[in-house]
Design a protein around this motif. Structure first.
Motif, PDB file in Angstrom:
ATOM      1  N   MET A   1      -6.859  54.719  42.192  1.00  7.72           N
ATOM      2  CA  MET A   1      -5.583  55.321  40.762  1.00  7.72           C
ATOM      3  C   MET A   1      -6.217  56.841  41.428  1.00  7.72           C
ATOM      4  O   MET A   1      -7.436  57.299  41.808  1.00  7.72           O
ATOM      5  CB  MET A   1      -6.492  54.629  39.831  1.00  7.72           C
ATOM      6  CG  MET A   1      -5.571  55.744  38.512  1.00  7.72           C
ATOM      7  SD  MET A   1      -6.799  56.065  36.690  1.00  7.72           S
ATOM      8  CE  MET A   1      -8.165  56.277  37.351  1.00  7.72           C
ATOM      9  N   ASN A   2      -5.498  57.333  41.361  1.00 12.46           N
ATOM     10  CA  ASN A   2      -5.153  59.168  41.708  1.00 12.46           C
ATOM     11  C   ASN A   2      -4.927  59.529  40.045  1.00 12.46           C
ATOM     12  O   ASN A   2      -5.077  59.103  39.137  1.00 12.46           O
ATOM     13  CB  ASN A   2      -5.027  59.730  42.232  1.00 12.46           C
ATOM     14  CG  ASN A   2      -4.579  58.838  43.707  1.00 12.46           C
ATOM     15  OD1 ASN A   2      -5.696  58.988  44.164  1.00 12.46           O
ATOM     16  ND2 ASN A   2      -3.941  58.785  44.384  1.00 12.46           N
ATOM     17  N   THR A   3      -5.458  60.782  39.788  1.00 12.81           N
ATOM     18  CA  THR A   3      -5.644  61.480  38.171  1.00 12.81           C
ATOM     19  C   THR A   3      -4.457  62.579  39.201  1.00 12.81           C
ATOM     20  O   THR A   3      -5.505  63.901  39.559  1.00 12.81           O
ATOM     21  CB  THR A   3      -6.388  61.703  37.732  1.00 12.81           C
ATOM     22  OG1 THR A   3      -7.138  60.426  37.363  1.00 12.81           O
ATOM     23  CG2 THR A   3      -7.054  62.103  36.560  1.00 12.81           C
ATOM     24  N   VAL A   4      -3.997  62.859  38.183  1.00 13.40           N
ATOM     25  CA  VAL A   4      -3.511  64.804  38.220  1.00 13.40           C
ATOM     26  C   VAL A   4      -3.421  65.512  36.327  1.00 13.40           C
ATOM     27  O   VAL A   4      -3.663  64.815  35.285  1.00 13.40           O
ATOM     28  CB  VAL A   4      -1.793  64.637  38.184  1.00 13.40           C
ATOM     29  CG1 VAL A   4      -1.928  63.984  39.569  1.00 13.40           C
ATOM     30  CG2 VAL A   4      -0.848  63.963  36.833  1.00 13.40           C
ATOM     31  N   ALA A  13      -3.483  59.478  34.899  1.00 17.86           N
ATOM     32  CA  ALA A  13      -3.561  58.505  35.670  1.00 17.86           C
ATOM     33  C   ALA A  13      -2.446  58.218  36.434  1.00 17.86           C
ATOM     34  O   ALA A  13      -1.268  57.468  35.705  1.00 17.86           O
ATOM     35  CB  ALA A  13      -4.362  57.094  34.711  1.00 17.86           C
ATOM     36  N   CYS A  14      -2.802  57.804  37.919  1.00 18.00           N
ATOM     37  CA  CYS A  14      -1.614  57.897  38.292  1.00 18.00           C
ATOM     38  C   CYS A  14      -1.693  56.468  39.922  1.00 18.00           C
ATOM     39  O   CYS A  14      -2.795  56.630  39.920  1.00 18.00           O
ATOM     40  CB  CYS A  14      -0.947  59.147  39.502  1.00 18.00           C
ATOM     41  SG  CYS A  14      -0.578  60.450  38.456  1.00 18.00           S
ATOM     42  N   HIS A  15      -0.962  55.663  40.310  1.00 12.60           N
ATOM     43  CA  HIS A  15      -0.888  54.690  41.607  1.00 12.60           C
ATOM     44  C   HIS A  15       0.404  54.385  42.311  1.00 12.60           C
ATOM     45  O   HIS A  15       1.454  55.186  41.638  1.00 12.60           O
ATOM     46  CB  HIS A  15      -0.487  53.175  40.436  1.00 12.60           C
ATOM     47  CG  HIS A  15      -2.255  53.054  39.580  1.00 12.60           C
ATOM     48  ND1 HIS A  15      -3.168  52.138  39.604  1.00 12.60           N
ATOM     49  CD2 HIS A  15      -1.942  54.406  37.739  1.00 12.60           C
ATOM     50  CE1 HIS A  15      -4.171  52.294  38.566  1.00 12.60           C
ATOM     51  NE2 HIS A  15      -3.026  52.808  37.106  1.00 12.60           N
ATOM     52  N   SER A  16       0.014  54.914  43.085  1.00 10.07           N
ATOM     53  CA  SER A  16       0.432  55.138  44.091  1.00 10.07           C
ATOM     54  C   SER A  16       0.912  54.195  45.476  1.00 10.07           C
ATOM     55  O   SER A  16      -0.068  53.476  45.993  1.00 10.07           O
ATOM     56  CB  SER A  16       0.739  56.557  45.310  1.00 10.07           C
ATOM     57  OG  SER A  16       0.568  57.377  44.546  1.00 10.07           O
ATOM     58  N   HIS A  50       5.058  55.844  42.863  1.00  7.84           N
ATOM     59  CA  HIS A  50       4.320  56.409  41.855  1.00  7.84           C
ATOM     60  C   HIS A  50       4.794  56.370  40.615  1.00  7.84           C
ATOM     61  O   HIS A  50       5.659  56.248  39.933  1.00  7.84           O
ATOM     62  CB  HIS A  50       4.567  58.123  41.774  1.00  7.84           C
ATOM     63  CG  HIS A  50       4.364  58.693  43.324  1.00  7.84           C
ATOM     64  ND1 HIS A  50       3.315  58.661  43.994  1.00  7.84           N
ATOM     65  CD2 HIS A  50       5.308  59.049  43.783  1.00  7.84           C
ATOM     66  CE1 HIS A  50       3.145  59.115  44.903  1.00  7.84           C
ATOM     67  NE2 HIS A  50       4.429  59.072  45.278  1.00  7.84           N
ATOM     68  N   TYR A  52       2.946  55.204  36.222  1.00  8.11           N
ATOM     69  CA  TYR A  52       1.512  56.262  35.577  1.00  8.11           C
ATOM     70  C   TYR A  52       1.527  55.936  34.548  1.00  8.11           C
ATOM     71  O   TYR A  52       2.775  55.409  33.768  1.00  8.11           O
ATOM     72  CB  TYR A  52       1.636  57.422  36.081  1.00  8.11           C
ATOM     73  CG  TYR A  52       2.562  58.712  34.918  1.00  8.11           C
ATOM     74  CD1 TYR A  52       2.563  58.987  34.086  1.00  8.11           C
ATOM     75  CD2 TYR A  52       3.883  58.875  35.573  1.00  8.11           C
ATOM     76  CE1 TYR A  52       3.707  59.970  32.995  1.00  8.11           C
ATOM     77  CE2 TYR A  52       4.951  58.786  34.700  1.00  8.11           C
ATOM     78  CZ  TYR A  52       4.855  59.710  33.916  1.00  8.11           C
ATOM     79  OH  TYR A  52       5.620  60.364  33.102  1.00  8.11           O
ATOM     80  N   SER A  60      -4.603  56.966  31.153  1.00  9.53           N
ATOM     81  CA  SER A  60      -4.845  58.980  30.785  1.00  9.53           C
ATOM     82  C   SER A  60      -5.317  59.352  29.517  1.00  9.53           C
ATOM     83  O   SER A  60      -5.680  58.402  28.718  1.00  9.53           O
ATOM     84  CB  SER A  60      -2.898  58.467  30.265  1.00  9.53           C
ATOM     85  OG  SER A  60      -2.431  58.257  32.280  1.00  9.53           O
ATOM     86  N   ALA A  81       2.586  66.318  42.243  1.00  3.62           N
ATOM     87  CA  ALA A  81       1.027  65.811  43.381  1.00  3.62           C
ATOM     88  C   ALA A  81       1.708  64.630  44.555  1.00  3.62           C
ATOM     89  O   ALA A  81       1.802  64.345  45.399  1.00  3.62           O
ATOM     90  CB  ALA A  81       0.350  64.667  42.188  1.00  3.62           C
TER      91      ALA A  81
END
Length: 250
Positions: A1-4, A13-16, A50, A52, A60, A81
């Motif tokens: 998980m990444n965060t923008v 919170a984002c998932h790719s 992506h 989110y 989030s 992002a």
């Protein structure tokens, strides 16, 4: 998980997954990023997909006050992002959110929408009612109001859902129903959407939903409507993946 970080400072919170051009999935009411997981898996061979958690859901954040513009900023942050531009697939109220973003000029290259609750004469009354119930601590009633009055679920199904294992998750997201209803209750400038749009509906969905999909396509400058035989309002990854791959890869 990444965060923008969105413009107002809200962490999103984002998932790719996958490789290739960017494709962002925007989900609807009672959904978080996991709603698009299976579809993302089927698209991962052709795209970097992506998903989110929209604000107020999952991992989030949720800074007040809520505005539709804040959610559009969230989507813009995800697109930025993802590389600065992306194709977007929106589902249900998430489809209408994506449509608002395209009308505002977000960096969306192609837009696919599944059963957007498009209404040429939207109203904000339902959003206000849900907000009142949530702020009064009556989350269960807010869920049932949405199920019965907005979705149109039969009374017996609404009653049965009270004991369903997923009921706590619905109540946990009840406050975000006001967000979804604010989006659907806000007029969208369809003539400002100049990118190619694919408006999709399930062939087995209610007539009103299919009619809304065709009406939306007719209101847009560059749009095509298509029905998926046998499909309902629930996402069918096996049916959607090849259609989205063909449309979004052009």
């Amino acid at each position: 998980m990444n965060t923008v970080i969105s413009r107002d400072g809200t962490p999103i919170a984002c998932h790719s997954t996958g490789t290739g051009p960017a494709l962002v999935l925007v989900v609807g009411a009672f959904n978080d990023h996991s709603t698009g997981t299976q579809l993302a898996g089927r698209l991962a061979a052709a795209f970097t997909v992506h998903t989110y958690d929209r604000r107020g859901r999952g991992d989030s954040g949720d800074l007040a006050p809520y505005t539709v513009e804040c959610e559009l900023d969230d989507l813009d942050a995800v697109i930025d992002a993802a590389g600065g531009a992306a194709a977007v697939f929106g589902y249900s109220s998430g489809a209408l959110l994506a449509l608002h973003a395209a009308a505002r000029g977000s960096a969306i290259t192609r837009l696919a929408l599944y059963e957007a609750p498009y209404d040429s004469a939207p109203r904000l009354g339902p959003a206000q009612r849900v907000g009142e119930l949530v702020r009064a601590g009556r989350r269960g009633e807010a869920v049932e109001y949405f199920q019965a009055e907005i979705v149109g679920m039969p009374a017996e199904l609404v009653t049965r859902s009270r004991s369903a294992p997923f009921r706590p998750a619905l109540e946990a997201m009840a406050h975000t129903l006001e967000y979804d209803l604010t989006i659907t209750g806000t007029p969208v400038d369809t003539q400002a959407v100049t990118i190619p749009v694919l408006a999709l509906a399930g062939g087995a969905s209610p007539t009103a939903m299919r009619e809304r999909t065709h009406a939306l396509a007719a209101a847009l400058p560059d749009a095509t409507a298509r029905e998926l035989p046998g499909a309902s309002h629930h996402l069918d990854p096996a049916a959607l993946a090849p259609i989205l791959t063909e449309f979004c890869a052009r």
